[in-house]
Design a protein around this motif. Structure first.
Motif, PDB file in Angstrom:
ATOM      1  N   SER A 229      36.140  18.504  29.346  1.00 16.62           N
ATOM      2  CA  SER A 229      35.449  17.218  29.362  1.00 16.62           C
ATOM      3  C   SER A 229      35.978  16.353  28.221  1.00 16.62           C
ATOM      4  CB  SER A 229      33.943  17.414  29.199  1.00 16.62           C
ATOM      5  OG  SER A 229      33.634  17.923  27.906  1.00 16.62           O
ATOM      6  N   VAL A 230      35.966  15.050  28.426  1.00 18.56           N
ATOM      7  CA  VAL A 230      36.433  14.086  27.425  1.00 18.56           C
ATOM      8  C   VAL A 230      35.336  13.051  27.215  1.00 18.56           C
ATOM      9  CG1 VAL A 230      38.171  12.312  26.910  1.00 18.56           C
ATOM     10  CG2 VAL A 230      38.845  14.417  28.082  1.00 18.56           C
ATOM     11  N   PRO A 231      34.966  12.815  25.937  1.00 16.10           N
ATOM     12  CA  PRO A 231      35.534  13.375  24.708  1.00 16.10           C
ATOM     13  C   PRO A 231      34.822  14.631  24.196  1.00 16.10           C
ATOM     14  CG  PRO A 231      34.041  11.603  24.137  1.00 16.10           C
ATOM     15  CD  PRO A 231      34.005  11.700  25.644  1.00 16.10           C
ATOM     16  N   GLY A 232      33.899  15.211  24.974  1.00 16.60           N
ATOM     17  CA  GLY A 232      33.083  16.318  24.487  1.00 16.60           C
ATOM     18  C   GLY A 232      33.822  17.617  24.256  1.00 16.60           C
ATOM     19  N   ALA A 233      35.011  17.775  24.882  1.00 15.59           N
ATOM     20  CA  ALA A 233      35.863  18.955  24.690  1.00 15.59           C
ATOM     21  C   ALA A 233      35.204  20.246  25.168  1.00 15.59           C
ATOM     22  CB  ALA A 233      36.287  19.091  23.223  1.00 15.59           C
TER      23      ALA A 233
END
Length: 454
Positions: A229-233
């Motif tokens: 996921s971006v920006p959650g990484a």
């Protein structure tokens, strides 16, 4: 053929040759523009607009790989011309941002007026491994991290100027070949948004989806593909391409983010389906991006002189600033611990507390949803399929309007395959074309055969 690539929505193909460059439409297939003005090593389009970024080719007279030209093909005019300190290895664009990748630097420009916004100093990146999201609202740049972990801020991954006293201390020699981490850099705020510990081996390929919410990563081994996921990484998917190591040539999502195509040096293309994993927090109905074309402003100042005139505020978004922010927030260890606890709680709830969190990494990654082997021998004209030559590079694209998989080969061929969106399985070759003369080539009559999963 020196260069070939899809535009951001896979509707066109830009081609560079020793004579010049051309634009070919994918559906219906056909050349729509040609300009013979000298060798072109890079030709990148901005969606379906008339704005094109051109770079010369090395070892060709009157052609410089250090020079970038932004042209308007409709008006047949030069918008901007910039000269860089070393060869340009890659050019990325969305409707707001222009990214120029050199071996040890990344330049970020505002594409509307060609103003230099930021310069990122990187460790040697000869393959120009990076990705820019086509989305303006969620505009992120992903590139290999210069250091193995944000817990070791020995070097800065970004700098607001290309020279002078503000130049950061370079990272340790060879660190670029030791890390499998990826930096997420926001081109809107000009700050590092996150660091993803993606792989144990060095990163070989990166791809962001059309909305800038998903990032696909692969390492030099080429056996495992991960989606974050971006920006959650957060790791959303883990796919197995095969068991034998190979070079990943390209990865691309379809426009709605439900499929991921991967091409490799084994002459195979694998398509992975997103949305079927229980660990996924992403939606398969992501909206496709829309919007008008950006206008290119004139400007011919050198990137160095522009960098020196940057305001001090652009110096605050580097790797060190990201690390300091992590420290103030409880440290990287605390952050990783929180993520680990969150994942453990989710897994424990879904599995009835039977398995600990560490066992998830031992599970077999998901296999491909669909696949096929590219024809070999003479670019596939009547040739057999399976295990193509590792010297033939390929770029995969997924049609945004039809259930089709498209592949460009460095031999100068365009392949069109059909995919069963319900059952997946083996894809069928529909058409083959020559990108150099736009001649329709009949598909091979021989069966495609199973894909080599080794």
């Amino acid at each position: 053929m020196l260069f070939a690539n899809f535009n951001q929505d896979f509707s066109c193909i830009s081609i560079g040759t020793k004579k010049g460059y051309s634009i070919t439409n994918c559906d219906p297939f056909g050349r729509v523009y040609t300009m013979n003005d000298g060798a072109r090593g890079i030709v990148e389009m901005l969606f379906c607009t008339s704005l094109i970024a051109l770079v010369g080719a090395a070892d060709h007279p009157h052609s410089s790989p250090r020079k970038l030209q932004i042209v308007n093909t409709k008006r047949q005019s030069m918008i901007c011309e910039l000269l860089f300190p070393s060869s340009i290895l890659s050019v990325k664009m969305n409707r707001k941002t222009l990214v120029i990748v050199l071996e040890t630097e990344i330049y970020i420009y505002d594409i509307s007026n060609m103003r230099l916004l930021h310069v990122i100093e990187t460790t040697p990146n000869p393959e120009a491994t990076c990705a820019l999201s086509p989305s303006v609202e969620s505009s992120y740049l992903a590139y290999p991290s210069p250091v193995p972990s944000p817990a070791l801020p020995t070097a800065s991954g970004a700098s607001g100027a290309a020279g002078g006293s503000s130049t950061p201390t370079p990272p340790p020699t060879g660190s670029a070949h030791q890390t499998g981490d990826v930096l997420l850099f926001s081109t809107r705020s000009l700050t590092v948004s996150n660091v993803i510990q993606a792989h144990k081996s060095p990163i070989s390929c990166l791809s962001l989806n059309s909305t800038g919410t998903l990032l696909a990563t692969s390492s030099e081994k080429g056996t495992i593909i991960r989606v974050w996921s971006v920006p959650g990484a957060e790791k959303l998917y883990q796919f197995r391409r095969g068991t034998r190591e190979c070079k990943i040539y390209s990865m691309n999502f379809n426009v709605v983010g439900s499929l991921l195509g991967v091409s490799s040096s084994h002459g195979t293309v694998h398509v992975f389906k997103l949305g079927s994993s229980s660990s996924s927090g992403s939606s398969s109905s992501v909206k496709a991006i829309t919007g008008g074309a950006a206008s290119g402003g004139a400007g011919n100042a050198s990137p160095r002189s522009q960098a020196e005139s940057l305001e001090s505020s652009t110096l605050e978004g580097g790797y060190e600033a990201f690390v300091e922010g992590k420290k103030r927030g409880g440290g990287v260890g605390a952050s990783l611990t929180r993520k680990s606890l969150s994942l453990t709680k989710t897994l424990t709830h879904s599995m009835g507390s039977y398995l600990p969190n560490s066992i998830t990494e031992m599970w077999e990654p998901q296999r491909d949803f669909a696949s096929f082997s590219l024809p070999t021998g003479g670019g596939g004209v009547g040739g057999k399929s399976g295990g193509g030559s590792g010297n033939v590079r390929t770029v995969v694209g997924l049609s945004g309007t039809m259930p089709h998989i498209m592949v460009i080969s460095s031999e100068g061929y365009f392949y069109l395959y059909s995919i069963d969106l319900e059952k997946g399985g083996e894809c069928s070759l529909l058409k083959q074309y020559s990108l150099l003369d736009s001649v329709d080539v009949e598909p091979s009559s021989e069966p495609t055969g199973p894909v080599d999963r080794k």
